[in-house]
Design a protein around this motif. Sequence first.
Motif, short mmCIF file in Angstrom:
data_model
loop_
_atom_site.label_atom_id
_atom_site.label_comp_id
_atom_site.label_asym_id
_atom_site.label_seq_id
_atom_site.Cartn_x
_atom_site.Cartn_y
_atom_site.Cartn_z
N LYS A 137 53.28 -53.26 6.94
CA LYS A 137 52.57 -54.64 6.26
C LYS A 137 53.25 -56.11 6.81
O LYS A 137 52.46 -57.00 6.87
N ASN A 138 54.30 -56.04 6.29
CA ASN A 138 55.72 -57.07 7.10
C ASN A 138 55.25 -57.38 8.07
O ASN A 138 55.89 -58.36 8.65
N ALA B 288 49.94 -54.60 9.60
CA ALA B 288 50.22 -56.01 9.59
C ALA B 288 48.89 -56.68 9.40
O ALA B 288 47.73 -56.79 8.99
N ASN B 289 48.51 -57.59 9.60
CA ASN B 289 48.15 -59.16 9.95
C ASN B 289 47.77 -59.10 10.91
O ASN B 289 48.44 -59.83 11.50
N THR B 290 46.55 -59.09 11.55
CA THR B 290 46.77 -59.18 12.59
C THR B 290 44.98 -60.07 12.95
O THR B 290 44.31 -60.48 12.46
N ILE B 291 45.21 -60.31 14.10
CA ILE B 291 44.39 -61.95 15.33
C ILE B 291 44.21 -61.09 16.24
O ILE B 291 45.45 -61.81 17.19
N LYS B 292 43.19 -60.74 16.44
CA LYS B 292 43.15 -59.35 17.85
C LYS B 292 42.23 -59.99 18.87
O LYS B 292 41.77 -59.72 17.34
N TYR B 293 41.44 -60.38 20.05
CA TYR B 293 40.41 -60.44 19.78
C TYR B 293 40.00 -59.94 21.62
O TYR B 293 40.01 -60.87 22.20
N SER C 230 46.34 -54.60 0.93
CA SER C 230 46.48 -55.09 -0.23
C SER C 230 47.78 -56.20 0.69
O SER C 230 48.21 -55.69 1.64
N GLY C 231 46.89 -57.31 0.68
CA GLY C 231 47.71 -57.82 1.04
C GLY C 231 47.69 -58.21 2.23
O GLY C 231 48.65 -59.24 3.31
N GLN C 232 46.01 -57.84 3.15
CA GLN C 232 46.62 -57.95 4.22
C GLN C 232 45.28 -58.10 4.89
O GLN C 232 44.70 -58.32 4.09
N VAL C 233 45.08 -58.74 5.98
CA VAL C 233 43.86 -60.12 6.85
C VAL C 233 44.20 -59.39 8.45
O VAL C 233 44.61 -59.36 8.79
N GLN C 234 43.28 -58.32 8.37
CA GLN C 234 42.44 -57.45 9.82
C GLN C 234 41.55 -59.11 10.49
O GLN C 234 40.15 -58.86 10.09
N ASP C 235 41.90 -59.73 11.51
CA ASP C 235 41.05 -60.76 12.00
C ASP C 235 40.45 -60.65 13.28
O ASP C 235 41.47 -60.63 14.32
#
Length: 464
Positions: free
Chosen positions: A262-263, A289-294, A316-321
């Motif tokens: 997650k980090n 992870a915190n993910t930004i992927k398209y 918890s504590g994650q953003v999956q974008d």
Amino acid sequence: MESTTNTDKTNVQFYQADNFPKGLTRKVVESISHIKNEPSWLAEFRLKAFEVYEQKPMPTWGFIPQFHINIDDYVHYVGSNQKKKKSWDEVDPEILRSFEKLGIPEHERKYLAGIETMNDSETIYANVKKELTDLGIIFCDIDTAIREYPELVREYLGTVVTIGDNKFSALNSCVFSGGSFAYIPKGIKTPMPLQAYFKVTAASSGQYERTLLIADEGAHLEYSEGCTSVQDKGTNFHTAVVELVAKKNSKIFYTTIQNWKKNMYNWTVKRGICEEAAHITWTDCNIGANTIKYPGIILQGDHSTGDVLSLAFAGSGQVQDTGARIIHVGKNTRSNILAKGVALDGGINSYRGLVKFEPSSKGSYSHIKCDGLMMDNRSQSHAYPYNDVSGEEGTLNYEATVSKIDDDQLFYLQSRGMSEDDAKLLIINGFCEGVTKHLDVEYSVEMTKLIRMILEDGKVIAET
């Protein structure tokens, strides 16, 4: 390569492979190129990218600003000067144990395929089966390709994802290390999936693999990769660039299962281009992870087609974008986007997609479906579709749903003798099935196990 003016206390022109400092400077970029003994054209490519990186501001869209990322807090090259191994017996025992936990040796035996493994910034193990070589298939790490097939790499590198596309593409272009390269000759089909594994172990480090896959006219390429990280201290940063080139009448199927801690900050640029009657499928599974992927596809040629199938879990504590970008250019092109997102334990899951029809894309069609499943009242599910139909004859169909597990479904399954936890697992696996059914058998089994672990971690079901 130009030498740098030395201003540090070590009075050394280049950093040692295992002693890079935090931060990104010209000396860091030149040191990577020096360690790899790269040709001058690639050194110039890196330095040009570094200039673009310095000029471009940090993006401000989406969830990026809230992360407050300082890229200079990371070490951008973690090397060990290890030679690539041809046998598992030659790999360092500590590294081998960590990969065995992932089941990689078993995957190798079952697939009997070419396999490539990357630890931090360097590929440590590479093995290409004779069956691939006999077909004329080239499959190796990107550094080997630069040395042995420079004409192919130079022709295509940076043509699908340009240096100046965004700050992260420039970042990868100046410090990339490791990653996969494949070339499938005309009319040839890969007899088994080509495989790669990427692993991050060093604290406060960045991993920047570069993948370039080319399917020549009428070729068929199937590629699978897995990613993981094991570091609990601090955070890690991952920015890969993947470029796919599908020539006339060719097909590329690209599968990723990213199982990060997650980090990890995972901001990756993936894009393919389809020539006439070509096809690309991205199957993209995001965990941790915190993910930004398209993942993106440019449908350049007439009658070309593309699919983006994505699955993301936000805990918890994650953003999956996550989402997709598809540009219709040729006539009678077709695209399909299926995005599945699960939010639990206060996580945030978002679909962010762009589908664009150029005026030239007469008779083209796109279908978009994004579904969100929320497991509690603290989690969030969002959709940010951007659809641009410039052509008069393009057709786009968009649908989206957000839901929770249906109590009636739970009751029905429990009335048939299932426990509540098993019923939840069945429903969630059914929700994900539109994506997971496209995975190879071994990856599908792994994904089923991962889903259980995610739900246990998010306290949706009890630990077994």
